[in-house]
Design a protein around this motif. Structure first.
Motif, PDB file in Angstrom:
ATOM      1  N   PRO A  33      46.069  40.802  52.540  1.00  0.00           N
ATOM      2  CA  PRO A  33      46.193  40.047  53.793  1.00  0.00           C
ATOM      3  C   PRO A  33      44.906  39.945  54.600  1.00  0.00           C
ATOM      4  O   PRO A  33      44.706  38.964  55.326  1.00  0.00           O
ATOM      5  N   ASP A  34      44.023  40.938  54.490  1.00  0.00           N
ATOM      6  CA  ASP A  34      42.771  40.863  55.237  1.00  0.00           C
ATOM      7  C   ASP A  34      41.707  40.036  54.512  1.00  0.00           C
ATOM      8  O   ASP A  34      40.599  39.849  55.036  1.00  0.00           O
ATOM      9  N   GLY A  35      42.025  39.545  53.319  1.00  0.00           N
ATOM     10  CA  GLY A  35      41.102  38.680  52.587  1.00  0.00           C
ATOM     11  C   GLY A  35      39.948  39.408  51.923  1.00  0.00           C
ATOM     12  O   GLY A  35      39.046  38.761  51.379  1.00  0.00           O
ATOM     13  N   LYS A  36      39.971  40.720  51.911  1.00  0.00           N
ATOM     14  CA  LYS A  36      38.840  41.477  51.374  1.00  0.00           C
ATOM     15  C   LYS A  36      38.953  41.745  49.874  1.00  0.00           C
ATOM     16  O   LYS A  36      37.949  41.986  49.202  1.00  0.00           O
ATOM     17  N   LEU A  37      40.170  41.732  49.347  1.00  0.00           N
ATOM     18  CA  LEU A  37      40.381  42.078  47.944  1.00  0.00           C
ATOM     19  C   LEU A  37      41.173  41.004  47.208  1.00  0.00           C
ATOM     20  O   LEU A  37      42.176  40.492  47.720  1.00  0.00           O
ATOM     21  N   LEU A  38      40.725  40.686  46.009  1.00  0.00           N
ATOM     22  CA  LEU A  38      41.488  39.862  45.079  1.00  0.00           C
ATOM     23  C   LEU A  38      42.058  40.814  44.031  1.00  0.00           C
ATOM     24  O   LEU A  38      41.323  41.617  43.446  1.00  0.00           O
ATOM     25  N   THR A  39      43.354  40.756  43.794  1.00  0.00           N
ATOM     26  CA  THR A  39      43.988  41.676  42.864  1.00  0.00           C
ATOM     27  C   THR A  39      44.740  40.918  41.776  1.00  0.00           C
ATOM     28  O   THR A  39      45.149  39.773  41.961  1.00  0.00           O
ATOM     29  N   TYR A  40      44.932  41.596  40.656  1.00  0.00           N
ATOM     30  CA  TYR A  40      45.709  41.017  39.561  1.00  0.00           C
ATOM     31  C   TYR A  40      46.181  42.135  38.643  1.00  0.00           C
ATOM     32  O   TYR A  40      45.705  43.276  38.722  1.00  0.00           O
ATOM     33  N   VAL A  55      44.149  45.590  39.073  1.00  0.00           N
ATOM     34  CA  VAL A  55      42.699  45.565  39.268  1.00  0.00           C
ATOM     35  C   VAL A  55      42.386  44.940  40.619  1.00  0.00           C
ATOM     36  O   VAL A  55      43.036  43.972  41.036  1.00  0.00           O
ATOM     37  N   GLN A  56      41.391  45.485  41.314  1.00  0.00           N
ATOM     38  CA  GLN A  56      40.949  44.929  42.591  1.00  0.00           C
ATOM     39  C   GLN A  56      39.492  44.493  42.478  1.00  0.00           C
ATOM     40  O   GLN A  56      38.688  45.142  41.814  1.00  0.00           O
ATOM     41  N   ILE A  57      39.170  43.372  43.119  1.00  0.00           N
ATOM     42  CA  ILE A  57      37.799  42.875  43.161  1.00  0.00           C
ATOM     43  C   ILE A  57      37.422  42.660  44.616  1.00  0.00           C
ATOM     44  O   ILE A  57      38.123  41.973  45.358  1.00  0.00           O
ATOM     45  N   GLU A  58      36.328  43.264  45.029  1.00  0.00           N
ATOM     46  CA  GLU A  58      35.866  43.100  46.402  1.00  0.00           C
ATOM     47  C   GLU A  58      35.294  41.695  46.573  1.00  0.00           C
ATOM     48  O   GLU A  58      34.364  41.308  45.851  1.00  0.00           O
ATOM     49  N   ALA A  59      35.842  40.947  47.513  1.00  0.00           N
ATOM     50  CA  ALA A  59      35.420  39.558  47.697  1.00  0.00           C
ATOM     51  C   ALA A  59      33.952  39.460  48.091  1.00  0.00           C
ATOM     52  O   ALA A  59      33.238  38.558  47.654  1.00  0.00           O
ATOM     53  N   ALA A  60      33.498  40.378  48.903  1.00  0.00           N
ATOM     54  CA  ALA A  60      32.128  40.303  49.411  1.00  0.00           C
ATOM     55  C   ALA A  60      31.074  40.590  48.349  1.00  0.00           C
ATOM     56  O   ALA A  60      30.004  39.982  48.334  1.00  0.00           O
ATOM     57  N   THR A  61      31.384  41.523  47.433  1.00  0.00           N
ATOM     58  CA  THR A  61      30.378  41.957  46.457  1.00  0.00           C
ATOM     59  C   THR A  61      30.702  41.564  45.026  1.00  0.00           C
ATOM     60  O   THR A  61      29.822  41.561  44.169  1.00  0.00           O
ATOM     61  N   GLY A  62      31.981  41.280  44.751  1.00  0.00           N
ATOM     62  CA  GLY A  62      32.385  40.992  43.381  1.00  0.00           C
ATOM     63  C   GLY A  62      32.621  42.234  42.552  1.00  0.00           C
ATOM     64  O   GLY A  62      32.901  42.147  41.352  1.00  0.00           O
ATOM     65  N   HIS A  63      32.503  43.419  43.151  1.00  0.00           N
ATOM     66  CA  HIS A  63      32.691  44.672  42.418  1.00  0.00           C
ATOM     67  C   HIS A  63      34.156  44.823  42.017  1.00  0.00           C
ATOM     68  O   HIS A  63      35.067  44.693  42.842  1.00  0.00           O
ATOM     69  N   ALA A  64      34.387  45.102  40.725  1.00  0.00           N
ATOM     70  CA  ALA A  64      35.740  45.241  40.195  1.00  0.00           C
ATOM     71  C   ALA A  64      36.028  46.701  39.868  1.00  0.00           C
ATOM     72  O   ALA A  64      35.169  47.425  39.353  1.00  0.00           O
ATOM     73  N   SER A  65      37.254  47.132  40.145  1.00  0.00           N
ATOM     74  CA  SER A  65      37.690  48.492  39.833  1.00  0.00           C
ATOM     75  C   SER A  65      39.206  48.495  39.709  1.00  0.00           C
ATOM     76  O   SER A  65      39.877  47.523  40.066  1.00  0.00           O
ATOM     77  N   LEU A  67      42.711  49.506  40.941  1.00  0.00           N
ATOM     78  CA  LEU A  67      43.384  49.943  42.162  1.00  0.00           C
ATOM     79  C   LEU A  67      44.497  50.937  41.832  1.00  0.00           C
ATOM     80  O   LEU A  67      44.674  51.940  42.511  1.00  0.00           O
ATOM     81  N   ALA A  68      45.267  50.648  40.791  1.00  0.00           N
ATOM     82  CA  ALA A  68      46.340  51.543  40.345  1.00  0.00           C
ATOM     83  C   ALA A  68      46.479  51.395  38.841  1.00  0.00           C
ATOM     84  O   ALA A  68      46.545  50.277  38.337  1.00  0.00           O
ATOM     85  N   THR A  69      46.491  52.514  38.124  1.00  0.00           N
ATOM     86  CA  THR A  69      46.585  52.458  36.670  1.00  0.00           C
ATOM     87  C   THR A  69      48.031  52.249  36.231  1.00  0.00           C
ATOM     88  O   THR A  69      48.976  52.590  36.956  1.00  0.00           O
ATOM     89  N   ALA A  70      48.167  51.726  35.024  1.00  0.00           N
ATOM     90  CA  ALA A  70      49.509  51.556  34.463  1.00  0.00           C
ATOM     91  C   ALA A  70      50.201  52.898  34.318  1.00  0.00           C
ATOM     92  O   ALA A  70      51.427  53.005  34.481  1.00  0.00           O
ATOM     93  N   GLU A  71      49.432  53.950  34.025  1.00  0.00           N
ATOM     94  CA  GLU A  71      50.005  55.289  33.901  1.00  0.00           C
ATOM     95  C   GLU A  71      50.557  55.768  35.242  1.00  0.00           C
ATOM     96  O   GLU A  71      51.646  56.352  35.306  1.00  0.00           O
ATOM     97  N   GLN A  72      49.797  55.521  36.323  1.00  0.00           N
ATOM     98  CA  GLN A  72      50.288  55.902  37.648  1.00  0.00           C
ATOM     99  C   GLN A  72      51.575  55.163  37.980  1.00  0.00           C
ATOM    100  O   GLN A  72      52.535  55.745  38.497  1.00  0.00           O
TER     101      GLN A  72
END
Length: 501
Positions: A33-40, A55-65, A67-72
């Motif tokens: 909602p704050d527009g900072k993260l693109l997730t999928y 997966v989350q991608i920071e909109a400002a930097t494009g850094h991908a990481s 957010l929550a693993t399938a195992e979690q």
């Protein structure tokens, strides 16, 4: 003994036949909602996460990481998801997660079990089990205090705090009476994805009640199980009764529903869209069965008074989206084909007394020899409308932006193909799912200044066929039909005939 499926190049299984040669793209793409993260939700072919990871991608930097693993996520519940529900979610683009308004929590829907997931802590709390699978249609209330959902054709709410108790807002027991649920006709023919909506103040819910008692049943064979079964689907063929529908308003605390009465032909006309104008006013669209007349009503939820504020007619067929975008300051944006093309029109009304007078046209926002396909989003802070259109060529679609005052029109995507875009809530970025006749899909993260970075690419294929030949014959000076012709692939003979198992 070696497995023949791995040693015989001519042997193909059903899984092989259904495999996407260019890879499986991620799904469930959404913005915080704050527009900072693109997730999928990642697929097997993702380079950042494993299949099932969020997966989350920071909109400002494009850094991908991750957010929550399938195992979690799998630890939250071990129950298997029904295959029919999974297919239904995929067919209609239903996401397995929803963002909370604080951008710090997710609502996870695992086969009808609703979990509140704390991103920072990496833990989930079970709110409620709806027992509905893909038909539960969960939502946060605007104040994020409650979660609403559907169960057994009725509407329920539950406090986000798991210790709270469930409240039934409707109490019907007839299988043909649907409260807030979407039936086949509205899902398939009217592109409806939800039939209930919270009021802006979180005090009430407007929902569509559908009575399917007169709609004939159609038999459908289910081939998924080993032994086929027969399902029955309420399906009105030409001339059959449609479901009878009406809009009801119910308090979030429960109690009796107050139904809004508008001129309507039961079992014929449709209510393709409805929603809230403000905390005390709802809008209701009524579309005649021949789809030649559309009336937009405003209704006072306290008094029940209604008024037609806008109409649209076509002697043949109203062929455009019925989506309505309510804006602040007593305005709404709607599509119309009145000039021979689908374009956007901005209307105004008395925001303090919405039923006082008809809405008046402020301006036609888009115009020209092209079609507006849909409105992606509206950033009211900057007064910008983001929309997709085929301007330039009917063989393509692109994302455009324009100000609500009609200025600063800008094309944000480019390329001879199709762009499936999703703009961020703050209007600063968008995701772009692009492909054309010879280019497999690529998904990019872009900003509105047209700087894009790929976040997922298809696997490379063998050398492509010759470039498509695009032609625009002109049998008449004013008629220029367009088409694309592509040469077939040059297929190399297989070592031996394929055998499907």
């Amino acid at each position: 003994m070696p497995n023949p499926s791995t040693t015989d190049p001519g042997l193909r299984t059903v899984a092989d036949a259904n495999k996407n040669l260019t890879g499986t793209p991620p799904h469930g793409i959404d913005w915080s909602p704050d527009g900072k993260l693109l997730t999928y939700i990642a697929s097997d072919d993702d380079t950042t996460g494993k299949a099932g990871d969020i997966v989350q991608i920071e909109a400002a930097t494009g850094h991908a990481s991750v957010l929550a693993t399938a195992e979690q996520l799998s630890k939250l519940t071990a129950a298997a998801v029904n295959e029919k529900d999974a297919d239904h979610r995929a067919r209609y683009g239903m996401s397995a997660y929803l963002w909370a308004a604080d951008s710090k929590h997710l609502l996870l829907d695992n086969g009808g079990r609703l979990w509140l997931y704390d991103i920072a802590a990496g833990t989930g709390t079970l709110i409620v089990d709806t027992h509905e699978g893909s038909g539960d249609d969960p939502k946060f209330s605007p104040d994020a205090a409650n979660v609403s959902y559907l169960h057994n054709h009725n509407l329920y709410i539950h406090p986000v705090a798991a210790a709270g108790k469930e409240t039934a807002l409707t109490h019907d027991t007839t299988d043909t009476l649907l409260n807030g649920e979407v039936d086949w006709v509205y899902l398939e023919e009217l592109d409806v994805r939800s039939n209930y909506f919270w009021s802006p103040d979180s005090k009430s819910i407007a929902y569509l009640q559908m009575n399917e008692a007169k709609v004939p049943q159609y038999p459908i064979t289910d081939w998924i199980p080993t032994h086929a079964t027969l399902d029955s689907q309420r399906y009105p063929q030409p001339g059959d009764p449609n479901p009878a529908v009406r809009v009801g308003i119910v308090s979030a605390k429960g109690g009796k529903t107050k139904f809004v009465e508008v001129p309507f032909s039961p079992n014929n006309d449709y209510i393709p869209r409805f929603g809230w104008v403000d905390a005390n006013t709802v809008y209701i669209e009524v579309l005649t069965r021949d789809q030649q007349h559309l009336n937009l009503y405003f209704a006072d939820t306290k008094s029940g008074k209604t008024r037609v504020v806008y109409t649209d007619t076509d002697s043949k067929y109203l062929d455009f989206s019925t989506d309505l975008n309510i804006l602040s300051g007593g305005r709404f944006l709607i599509e119309s084909w009145r000039d021979g093309h689908t374009h956007l029109y901005l209307y105004s009304f008395d925001q303090h007394h919405p039923l006082a007078a008809d809405a008046t046209l402020t301006r036609q926002l888009s115009q020209g020899d092209y079609e507006v396909e849909y409105v992606n989003s509206i950033d009211e802070k900057s007064g910008t409308v983001f929309y997709t259109s085929n301007e330039g060529s009917p063989l393509e679609d692109n994302l455009w932006s324009i100000k609500l005052d009609g200025t600063a029109k800008d094309q944000l995507t480019a390329g001879r193909g199709t762009h499936g875009t999703k703009t961020s809530p703050d209007g600063a970025h968008f995701s772009d799912y692009y492909s054309d006749a010879i280019t497999p899909p690529v998904i990019s993260l872009c900003n509105v200044t047209r700087n894009c970075s790929p976040i997922w690419k298809s696997k490379p294929l063998p050398p492509p066929p010759p470039s498509p030949v695009t032609s625009s014959p002109s049998p008449q000076p004013t008629v220029r039909p367009s088409f694309t012709a592509a040469s077939p692939f040059r297929l190399h003979p297989a070592p031996r005939p394929s055998r499907f198992l």
